[in-house]
Each structure stands twice: as C-alpha cells, then as structure tokens.
Design an enzyme around this catalytic site. Structure first.
Site, PDB file in Angstrom:
ATOM      1  N   ASP A 185       0.874  -1.159  -0.035  1.00 10.83           N
ATOM      2  CA  ASP A 185      -0.206  -0.030  -0.074  1.00 10.83           C
ATOM      3  C   ASP A 185       0.921   1.418   0.107  1.00 10.83           C
ATOM      4  O   ASP A 185       1.710   1.282   0.699  1.00 10.83           O
ATOM      5  CB  ASP A 185      -0.985  -0.015   1.418  1.00 10.83           C
ATOM      6  CG  ASP A 185      -1.809   1.428   1.207  1.00 10.83           C
ATOM      7  OD1 ASP A 185      -2.624   1.298   0.315  1.00 10.83           O
ATOM      8  OD2 ASP A 185      -1.710   1.883   2.432  1.00 10.83           O
ATOM      9  N   GLU A 268      -1.438  -1.465  -5.972  1.00 10.91           N
ATOM     10  CA  GLU A 268      -2.726  -0.988  -6.318  1.00 10.91           C
ATOM     11  C   GLU A 268      -2.502   0.010  -7.379  1.00 10.91           C
ATOM     12  O   GLU A 268      -1.506   0.805  -7.316  1.00 10.91           O
ATOM     13  CB  GLU A 268      -3.338  -0.308  -5.092  1.00 10.91           C
ATOM     14  CG  GLU A 268      -4.688   0.098  -5.105  1.00 10.91           C
ATOM     15  CD  GLU A 268      -5.177   0.543  -3.534  1.00 10.91           C
ATOM     16  OE1 GLU A 268      -6.495   0.521  -3.577  1.00 10.91           O
ATOM     17  OE2 GLU A 268      -4.445   1.083  -3.145  1.00 10.91           O
ATOM     18  N   CYS A 321     -12.271  -5.610   6.558  1.00 13.97           N
ATOM     19  CA  CYS A 321     -11.373  -6.312   7.320  1.00 13.97           C
ATOM     20  C   CYS A 321     -10.827  -7.291   6.721  1.00 13.97           C
ATOM     21  O   CYS A 321     -11.078  -8.323   6.012  1.00 13.97           O
ATOM     22  CB  CYS A 321     -12.130  -6.829   8.501  1.00 13.97           C
ATOM     23  SG  CYS A 321     -11.020  -7.684   9.531  1.00 13.97           S
ATOM     24  N   CYS A 324     -11.751 -11.085   8.593  1.00 13.66           N
ATOM     25  CA  CYS A 324     -12.954 -11.992   8.300  1.00 13.66           C
ATOM     26  C   CYS A 324     -13.737 -11.245   7.227  1.00 13.66           C
ATOM     27  O   CYS A 324     -14.459 -11.945   6.637  1.00 13.66           O
ATOM     28  CB  CYS A 324     -13.702 -11.604   9.418  1.00 13.66           C
ATOM     29  SG  CYS A 324     -14.178  -9.861   9.855  1.00 13.66           S
ATOM     30  N   CYS A 340     -12.071  -3.873  14.224  1.00 11.36           N
ATOM     31  CA  CYS A 340     -13.099  -4.762  13.464  1.00 11.36           C
ATOM     32  C   CYS A 340     -14.143  -5.155  14.490  1.00 11.36           C
ATOM     33  O   CYS A 340     -13.954  -5.623  15.482  1.00 11.36           O
ATOM     34  CB  CYS A 340     -12.644  -5.650  12.695  1.00 11.36           C
ATOM     35  SG  CYS A 340     -13.810  -6.919  11.941  1.00 11.36           S
ATOM     36  N   CYS A 343     -14.858  -9.135  13.979  1.00 11.56           N
ATOM     37  CA  CYS A 343     -13.911 -10.239  14.781  1.00 11.56           C
ATOM     38  C   CYS A 343     -13.020  -9.487  15.931  1.00 11.56           C
ATOM     39  O   CYS A 343     -12.105 -10.369  16.456  1.00 11.56           O
ATOM     40  CB  CYS A 343     -12.711 -10.825  13.705  1.00 11.56           C
ATOM     41  SG  CYS A 343     -11.746  -9.654  12.638  1.00 11.56           S
ATOM     42  N   ASP A 350      -3.191   1.161   7.045  1.00  8.82           N
ATOM     43  CA  ASP A 350      -2.476   0.933   5.844  1.00  8.82           C
ATOM     44  C   ASP A 350      -1.939  -0.493   5.839  1.00  8.82           C
ATOM     45  O   ASP A 350      -1.954  -1.260   4.894  1.00  8.82           O
ATOM     46  CB  ASP A 350      -1.245   1.727   5.867  1.00  8.82           C
ATOM     47  CG  ASP A 350      -1.457   3.209   5.803  1.00  8.82           C
ATOM     48  OD1 ASP A 350      -2.541   3.417   5.153  1.00  8.82           O
ATOM     49  OD2 ASP A 350      -0.628   4.140   6.126  1.00  8.82           O
TER      50      ASP A 350
HETATM   51 ZN   LIG Z   1     -12.597  -8.719  11.111  1.00  8.77          ZN
END
Ligand SMILES: [Zn+2]
Length: 392
Positions: A185, A268, A321, A324, A340, A343, A350
C-alpha cells in the site's frame, strides 16, 4: 530483454566543445526532418529523410558544418524520429500499452542534449570508450556491463552533467523467492506499508524542495537572457537533480529488496494524475515517485522472473477487514487504525489495506476483483540502477 546501464563521465574542454557541436548537429537534423514530416501528408521513408536532411543538406552552405561531426549519430537522429512517429501512431491506434504518446516535438537548444551512437560509432577498449570524432572518454564504471552494448547515448543533462547510457541485452535470472507473495500500500506519510508488516519511509525531500521554491521565486524576478538568471537556472537544476538522485536511490533499493524476496508482487493502481490535480497534494505526491516505483518493480519483476500484478484502484481495500472480510465502509483519512466489530481485531489502516491488496491480487478474495493484465505500465529498458551516485 533490454536494459540501460548509465555511467557518468567527465569530458575534457576539447571534448566538451566537440560534444556541443555534435549535439547541435543532431538537434538540427532532427528538427529539419521533423519540419519536413509536418509539411508532408504521407511520412517520407527513413532513407529519403536521411538523404534530404543529411546528405543533401551537407552540400548547402548553411548546413555544410554537418560534415564536421560523425555521420552515425545524425543517421540515428533521423531513425529515432521514425520510432517517435511509430510510437505516436501506435498509441493513437491503441496498439501501445501505457501512457498516451504525443507527436514528436522540436528539440530545444536549452536543456538536456543527447546523441546516440550505434555499433561502428563507438567501441570499448579497456576502461575507455571511444566515440567517433569525439575521442576516448573514461566513464566512472560503478558496475560491470553484463554483455556487449548495442548502442550508447551520450547525454548532457540540464545541470551540465555528462553520462553514457548503454543499451544491453540481458537474460532473465531464475532465483527462487523467499516468500510467495506481498501486497503493498503506497502512501504519503509512509511511502510503503507491506502485508508482511514491514514499512518503508521515504527520504525527507521538503528541505531541498523549499530551497527550489525559493530559487524559483528569485529566477522569476531576474531578467531573461541574463547571466545571473542562467546561474539561478543551473542552481535549480542541480537541486532538482539532488532530489531525483536521492529518490532514485531509495526507490531502487526498496524495489530490488521487494522483488528479490517475493514471487508475486501486488500493487494498487493509483490514479496519480487525478490526485496531482489536488493542488495541495500535488507537490508532495510528485516528490514521492509512486509511478517510478511501479515502473521499477515491474521491470525488475521481468528481470527476475517474478509475477507483477496491479489491482483496481476502486477496490475498497481500506474499507474491509483483512481477517474476516467484514466491510465497515468508508473511513476518514485521519483514522489510522480500525477495530473490526466482527472479529474484534484492531488493524493498522495501511497494513490492513496492504493485506487486502495482496489477497485481491492473489485471487483469494472473490468479492473483490483483480484488474486484467491490460493495465500494464510500459517502459522500455527501465531497470537501470543508480550507477551514478557521484558527487556533483
Ligand atoms: Zn474482522
């Protein structure tokens, strides 16, 4: 594949004069040929052009000095114009990948000058390079040429530094990578955050950049054509070179490390030209050299037989995320870490993005797609290394 190897050299006063004359002739031949091309509907053939702007021109009074320099760089100049036109037409028809190529331009007397010698116009003897009608020059050989070069370009940059740039054919190297894949990134604060938790901070260019801006304000007040203005121009060019050299060194080292350690490299696709339109960010982004980094990674991947992939910039890599797959949606740029809710893992913004970039690139995330291989960066022979970190 082709690669460029560039070395600095210091010509004698006599050689500087001969080179100035050669650069002038190469420029005139290019400009004369371009003027003819612009006037005619159908482009004349390479041979016809050469006859007009070299052979016949030499017989005229105001171009007779073309005979004073080697014929090889003059012929090359016409041939290079043909290539420039071909690239332009291919780009128009969409046959050429990468950035759009514009029409060939007239060469100016100020700024960077160059002349290209094919085999026959140059030879390497020991640590000296012979250039036709210029003589022997001794470049600073910072590394060995892997094979005999097919051509050499003599360059004088706008800070009056001289370089020899050799084109050599190289074979891809087969060495296994330590890791299977990596996602990267790119950012402003930290240049690169990688999916293996490593980060790379770019050198600080702001001090040098401030100096340039100060000099540019001074230049704007100085009278055109004056000696003082020329001195300021040179100072600015030197300062730009310093930044470029520092950046090049940093980007080369980082890309070499990443490409040699990983089999698949995922980046990217950034809309740099779109971001540069934001004036506040423009200067900082231009200094970063994201595109330069991508070009280097791609070229080195080819050299080392690696898989280089680019994912679509519209992928919500910072909104999902990486553990998950839960999508928390858009978050403000100032938010550096996210917890998150699904999870319960806290992610660095980043690092989470780089993990997502890696997963999308490797095809492990089917809700997010990878862009096709059509979005390649094209750059010819761009894997030259900074073999010229020499004092100014
Ligand atoms: Zn998660």
């Amino acid at each position: 594949m082709k690669a460029r190897y560039q070395f600095r050299f210091y010509p004698t006063d006599q050689q500087q004069q001969s080179l100035a004359q050669l650069f002038g002739c190469v420029r005139v031949v290019w400009n004369d040929a371009l003027a003819i091309c612009k006037q005619t509907e159908k482009l004349p053939s390479n041979n016809d052009l050469q006859k007009l702007v070299i052979t016949q021109a030499k017989k005229t009074l105001d171009r007779s000095w073309l005979s004073d320099v080697s014929n090889i760089p003059l012929q090359q100049s016409v041939a290079d114009l043909g290539v420039a036109y071909k690239n332009f037409f291919d780009s128009l028809k969409g046959k050429r990948k990468g950035k759009k190529v514009g029409t060939p331009k007239f060469k100016k007397k100020t700024g960077r000058q160059s002349a290209r010698f094919r085999i026959g116009g140059f030879s390497i003897k020991g640590d000296e390079v012979y250039l036709a009608k210029i003589g022997n020059v001794k470049p600073v050989w910072s590394r060995q040429l892997p094979s005999a070069p097919t051509s050499v370009t003599v360059i004088k940059d706008c800070a009056n530094r001289y370089f020899l740039s050799f084109v050599v054919e190289i074979e891809p190297i087969h060495i296994d990578a330590k890791n299977q894949s990596i996602g990267i990134d790119l950012g402003i604060k930290t240049f690169a955050v990688m999916s293996n938790s490593e980060t790379a901070v770019s050198p600080n260019y702001s001090k040098k950049d401030r100096k340039i801006r100060k000099l540019q304000r001074k230049l704007a007040r100085q009278q055109k054509g004056s000696l003082r203005r020329e001195i300021s121009r040179l100072k600015i060019a030197k300062q730009h070179n310093r930044i470029a050299d520092t950046r090049k060194d940093f980007l080369h080292k980082l890309s070499t490390k990443i490409v040699s350690e990983n089999q698949t490299i995922v980046l990217e696709d950034l809309n740099v030209s779109g971001m540069v339109k934001n004036r506040k960010l423009a200067r900082v982004i231009s200094l970063q050299g994201w595109r330069e980094f991508r070009v280097l990674c791609e070229a080195k991947s080819e050299k080392l037989n690696r898989d280089f992939r680019v994912i679509n910039r519209w992928e919500p890599t910072s909104q999902t995320c990486s553990c998950c797959g839960y999508r928390w949606g858009k978050i403000d740029l100032s938010v550096r870490s996210v917890l998150c809710l699904n999870c319960n893992i806290e992610h660095d913004r980043d690092e989470n993005a780089s993990r997502n970039i890696e997963m999308v690139g490797m095809g492990h995330r089917h809700d997010l797609k990878r862009t096709g291989s059509d979005c390649q960066t094209t750059s010819v022979a761009s894997c030259c290394e900074p073999s010229r970190i020499t004092a100014l």
